[in-house]
Write a protein that holds these residues in place. Sequence first.
Motif, mmCIF file in Angstrom:
data_model
loop_
_atom_site.group_PDB
_atom_site.id
_atom_site.type_symbol
_atom_site.label_atom_id
_atom_site.label_comp_id
_atom_site.label_asym_id
_atom_site.label_seq_id
_atom_site.Cartn_x
_atom_site.Cartn_y
_atom_site.Cartn_z
ATOM 1 N N ALA A 260 -3.251 9.309 6.893
ATOM 2 C CA ALA A 260 -2.421 10.146 7.752
ATOM 3 C C ALA A 260 -1.520 9.173 8.739
ATOM 4 O O ALA A 260 -0.466 9.676 9.400
ATOM 5 C CB ALA A 260 -2.967 11.283 8.299
ATOM 6 N N GLY A 261 -1.983 7.796 8.807
ATOM 7 C CA GLY A 261 -1.509 6.789 9.893
ATOM 8 C C GLY A 261 -1.941 7.027 11.302
ATOM 9 O O GLY A 261 -1.301 6.896 12.167
ATOM 10 N N ILE B 178 4.291 13.278 5.085
ATOM 11 C CA ILE B 178 2.608 13.469 5.066
ATOM 12 C C ILE B 178 2.436 14.477 6.036
ATOM 13 O O ILE B 178 2.840 14.361 7.318
ATOM 14 C CB ILE B 178 1.874 12.259 5.533
ATOM 15 C CG1 ILE B 178 2.268 10.957 4.586
ATOM 16 C CG2 ILE B 178 0.520 12.377 5.703
ATOM 17 C CD1 ILE B 178 1.785 9.486 5.205
ATOM 18 N N ALA B 179 2.015 15.533 5.590
ATOM 19 C CA ALA B 179 1.545 16.627 6.303
ATOM 20 C C ALA B 179 0.027 16.556 6.509
ATOM 21 O O ALA B 179 -0.699 16.289 5.388
ATOM 22 C CB ALA B 179 1.755 17.850 5.580
ATOM 23 N N TRP B 180 -0.462 17.159 7.426
ATOM 24 C CA TRP B 180 -1.966 16.554 7.755
ATOM 25 C C TRP B 180 -2.580 18.097 8.498
ATOM 26 O O TRP B 180 -2.192 18.739 9.286
ATOM 27 C CB TRP B 180 -2.029 15.637 8.894
ATOM 28 C CG TRP B 180 -3.057 15.417 9.699
ATOM 29 C CD1 TRP B 180 -3.003 15.812 10.962
ATOM 30 C CD2 TRP B 180 -4.381 14.904 9.383
ATOM 31 N NE1 TRP B 180 -4.214 15.592 11.770
ATOM 32 C CE2 TRP B 180 -5.176 15.106 10.730
ATOM 33 C CE3 TRP B 180 -4.898 14.412 8.282
ATOM 34 C CZ2 TRP B 180 -6.581 14.537 10.644
ATOM 35 C CZ3 TRP B 180 -6.246 13.972 8.349
ATOM 36 C CH2 TRP B 180 -7.019 14.067 9.467
ATOM 37 N N LEU B 181 -3.787 18.390 7.973
ATOM 38 C CA LEU B 181 -4.691 19.555 8.540
ATOM 39 C C LEU B 181 -5.854 18.816 8.893
ATOM 40 O O LEU B 181 -6.806 18.142 8.123
ATOM 41 C CB LEU B 181 -4.807 20.638 7.723
ATOM 42 C CG LEU B 181 -5.915 21.696 8.286
ATOM 43 C CD1 LEU B 181 -5.361 22.391 9.274
ATOM 44 C CD2 LEU B 181 -6.294 22.480 6.867
ATOM 45 N N VAL C 255 3.131 14.621 0.480
ATOM 46 C CA VAL C 255 1.831 14.281 0.617
ATOM 47 C C VAL C 255 1.248 15.335 1.701
ATOM 48 O O VAL C 255 1.649 15.400 2.772
ATOM 49 C CB VAL C 255 1.576 12.739 1.116
ATOM 50 C CG1 VAL C 255 0.091 12.492 1.256
ATOM 51 C CG2 VAL C 255 2.230 11.681 0.101
ATOM 52 N N LEU C 256 -0.081 15.643 1.172
ATOM 53 C CA LEU C 256 -0.650 16.722 1.906
ATOM 54 C C LEU C 256 -1.991 16.228 1.942
ATOM 55 O O LEU C 256 -2.943 16.369 1.038
ATOM 56 C CB LEU C 256 -0.683 18.160 1.030
ATOM 57 C CG LEU C 256 -1.091 19.385 1.904
ATOM 58 C CD1 LEU C 256 -0.521 19.766 3.235
ATOM 59 C CD2 LEU C 256 -1.063 20.610 0.770
ATOM 60 N N THR D 66 1.212 15.161 -3.877
ATOM 61 C CA THR D 66 -0.080 14.429 -3.753
ATOM 62 C C THR D 66 -0.827 14.926 -2.613
ATOM 63 O O THR D 66 -0.573 15.086 -1.612
ATOM 64 C CB THR D 66 0.344 12.831 -3.372
ATOM 65 O OG1 THR D 66 1.046 12.246 -4.193
ATOM 66 C CG2 THR D 66 -0.901 12.113 -3.004
ATOM 67 N N VAL D 67 -1.932 15.551 -3.041
ATOM 68 C CA VAL D 67 -2.844 16.332 -2.428
ATOM 69 C C VAL D 67 -4.230 15.573 -2.441
ATOM 70 O O VAL D 67 -4.783 15.473 -3.204
ATOM 71 C CB VAL D 67 -3.071 17.734 -2.935
ATOM 72 C CG1 VAL D 67 -3.721 18.585 -2.201
ATOM 73 C CG2 VAL D 67 -1.460 18.470 -3.157
#
Length: 266
Positions: free
Chosen positions: A52-53, A81-84, A162-163, A192-193
Amino acid sequence: MTKVLRCIDLALAPEGVAEPVLEHVGLEIGTGWTAIVGPNGAGKSTLLRGLAGLLSPRAGRIELDGRDIHRLAARERSRHIAWLAQQAEAGGELTVRDIVMLGRLPHQGLFGATRVQDQAVVAQAMQDTECADWADRRLSDLSGGERQRALLARALAVQAPVLLLDEPTTHLDAPHQVALVRLMRRLGRSQTVVSVLHDLGLALAADRLVVLEKATAGPGGGHIRAVGAPDDPAVHAALRDVFGGAIRIERLGDEWLALPDLGLTR
């Protein structure tokens, strides 16, 4: 538009930890659903935070379509890039709709106006996570499972190629775990999960598994033990080994199951 994440001789450690918990990681992740698994302390969440950086590599680099992710502007990276997070934070007094709308910030900007398109994306994200019926409730009034679904909807609303999901099934009951697995499989057809999962039974439904092995005593961090499809014998062998022989992998129809190997005899 699909994206490819690539780790090149990567070493990572959480903030405040002197020695890397992961070393010499070479990995390429493209379209599909990839599940990262391994024992406690193997560096699963650390690897996801790196992708995620959110962590600077101790060595090596992480690329997104050939570009070092740490050279991308924060807003550009957040659009891709999405992030949980595993312990996601969000304002408890905001409504579910407001929380999910935060996922549109990378596209709107901090002071951007909400567009019709944003509203449509938010509505779809809430529908996909089955939280639309309580869109006007405050996050502080929700159960743990309801809260998790709202935060997942926020990640979906980014519409990033990207998830990244760290333990997305936390607090979810069995029906919603199944619904999430189906959603990740569907999203993986065009995105891209990548998810970190403790539940090996759910992870074995992914398109591909990355099996991490915890570092042994002495210098050096953990590493990737195996990468492959759920039906790959090398992946099965790696899973049995990194979990100390405590599980066995069996096939039931078209599905693979991870079962406790209690070693009991009758």
